[in-house]
Design a protein around this motif. Structure first.
Motif, short mmCIF file in Angstrom:
data_model
loop_
_atom_site.label_atom_id
_atom_site.label_comp_id
_atom_site.label_asym_id
_atom_site.label_seq_id
_atom_site.Cartn_x
_atom_site.Cartn_y
_atom_site.Cartn_z
N HIS A 68 0.88 -1.17 0.00
CA HIS A 68 0.00 0.00 0.00
C HIS A 68 0.92 1.22 0.00
N ILE A 69 0.82 2.02 -1.05
CA ILE A 69 1.63 3.22 -1.20
C ILE A 69 0.71 4.40 -0.92
N ASP A 70 1.04 5.18 0.11
CA ASP A 70 0.16 6.28 0.49
C ASP A 70 0.33 7.48 -0.45
N ALA A 71 -0.44 8.52 -0.21
CA ALA A 71 -0.44 9.69 -1.08
C ALA A 71 0.87 10.46 -1.03
N ALA A 72 1.73 10.17 -0.05
CA ALA A 72 3.05 10.79 0.02
C ALA A 72 4.11 9.93 -0.67
N GLY A 73 3.74 8.74 -1.16
CA GLY A 73 4.69 7.84 -1.81
C GLY A 73 5.40 6.90 -0.86
N GLU A 74 4.96 6.87 0.38
CA GLU A 74 5.57 5.99 1.38
C GLU A 74 4.84 4.65 1.41
N VAL A 75 5.59 3.57 1.55
CA VAL A 75 5.00 2.25 1.71
C VAL A 75 4.54 2.13 3.16
N ARG A 76 3.30 1.74 3.35
CA ARG A 76 2.76 1.55 4.69
C ARG A 76 3.10 0.12 5.12
N PRO A 77 4.19 -0.06 5.89
CA PRO A 77 4.66 -1.41 6.21
C PRO A 77 3.64 -2.29 6.90
N GLU A 78 2.76 -1.70 7.69
CA GLU A 78 1.75 -2.51 8.38
C GLU A 78 0.74 -3.10 7.42
N SER A 79 0.70 -2.58 6.20
CA SER A 79 -0.24 -3.07 5.19
C SER A 79 0.41 -4.02 4.18
N THR A 80 1.72 -4.22 4.28
CA THR A 80 2.42 -5.10 3.34
C THR A 80 2.13 -6.55 3.68
N THR A 81 1.73 -7.32 2.65
CA THR A 81 1.45 -8.74 2.85
C THR A 81 2.09 -9.56 1.75
N VAL A 82 2.36 -10.82 2.05
CA VAL A 82 2.85 -11.76 1.05
C VAL A 82 1.62 -12.36 0.38
N VAL A 83 1.48 -12.12 -0.93
CA VAL A 83 0.36 -12.65 -1.69
C VAL A 83 0.71 -14.03 -2.25
N GLU A 84 1.94 -14.16 -2.73
CA GLU A 84 2.44 -15.46 -3.20
C GLU A 84 3.79 -15.72 -2.56
N SER A 85 3.88 -16.79 -1.81
CA SER A 85 5.11 -17.16 -1.13
C SER A 85 6.08 -17.82 -2.10
N SER A 86 7.36 -17.67 -1.80
CA SER A 86 8.41 -18.35 -2.56
C SER A 86 8.49 -19.81 -2.16
N GLY A 87 7.91 -20.14 -1.02
CA GLY A 87 8.07 -21.48 -0.46
C GLY A 87 9.21 -21.53 0.54
N TYR A 88 9.91 -20.41 0.70
CA TYR A 88 11.03 -20.30 1.64
C TYR A 88 10.74 -19.13 2.56
N PRO A 89 10.41 -19.39 3.83
CA PRO A 89 10.08 -18.30 4.74
C PRO A 89 11.16 -17.21 4.82
N ALA A 90 12.43 -17.59 4.71
CA ALA A 90 13.50 -16.58 4.79
C ALA A 90 13.47 -15.64 3.58
N LEU A 91 13.15 -16.15 2.38
CA LEU A 91 13.03 -15.27 1.21
C LEU A 91 11.82 -14.35 1.37
N ASP A 92 10.69 -14.92 1.84
CA ASP A 92 9.50 -14.11 2.04
C ASP A 92 9.78 -12.98 3.04
N SER A 93 10.46 -13.33 4.12
CA SER A 93 10.81 -12.35 5.16
C SER A 93 11.74 -11.26 4.61
N ALA A 94 12.71 -11.66 3.80
CA ALA A 94 13.64 -10.69 3.21
C ALA A 94 12.90 -9.73 2.28
N ALA A 95 11.92 -10.23 1.56
CA ALA A 95 11.14 -9.36 0.68
C ALA A 95 10.33 -8.35 1.49
#
Length: 142
Positions: A68-95
């Motif tokens: 979710h990119i707000d009107a200031a262009g900032e990513v709202r980290p609390e709204s970031t979700t993994v929609v498709e996992s890589s199958g590796y939790p560490a890669l998902d976490s790094a993303a």
């Protein structure tokens, strides 16, 4: 170490995307207002750090995030979700971790900044590993 991330909003920016990823991102627009212009990433370098243990094992994968990119262009980290996992939790976490420092020029509708949600694919690729099925922009090493 090679980590590629692209976003349809960055045509010509950090890399290429295929039609499937572009379609996913277009479908991800979750605003009642139709933007006149889409967000453009301002980061000069991708902030995604390959987990060292997976890099050493030449593990590769794709993670699709909803940002979710707000009107200031900032990513709202609390709204970031993994929609498709890589199958590796560490890669998902790094993303997810890397997404916290992404910065954008916001989307605009009728001259006003607009908050918007997009799908953002993150590709973790090892330079010595074979391309994954579906990779079209990466060539196998000879």
């Amino acid at each position: 170490m090679v980590v590629l991330a692209s976003i349809a909003l960055l045509v010509g920016g950090a890399g290429c995307i295929d039609k499937k990823d572009a379609k996913k991102m277009i479908e991800a627009l979750q605003s009642s207002a139709v933007p006149d212009s889409l967000p453009v990433m301002r980061n000069e370098e991708m902030p995604f750090k390959y987990p060292p243990e997976l890099y050493a094992q030449k593990v590769q994968g794709n993670v699709t995030l909803r940002l979710h990119i707000d009107a200031a262009g900032e990513v709202r980290p609390e709204s970031t979700t993994v929609v498709e996992s890589s199958g590796y939790p560490a890669l998902d976490s790094a993303a997810v971790s890397g997404s916290r420092v992404l910065r954008f020029r916001p989307a605009f509708a009728k001259g006003a900044p607009l908050a918007i949600s997009v799908l953002f694919p993150v590709y973790f690729r090892h330079p010595e590993a074979s391309p994954l099925p579906g990779d079209t922009v990466l060539k196998p090493r000879n």
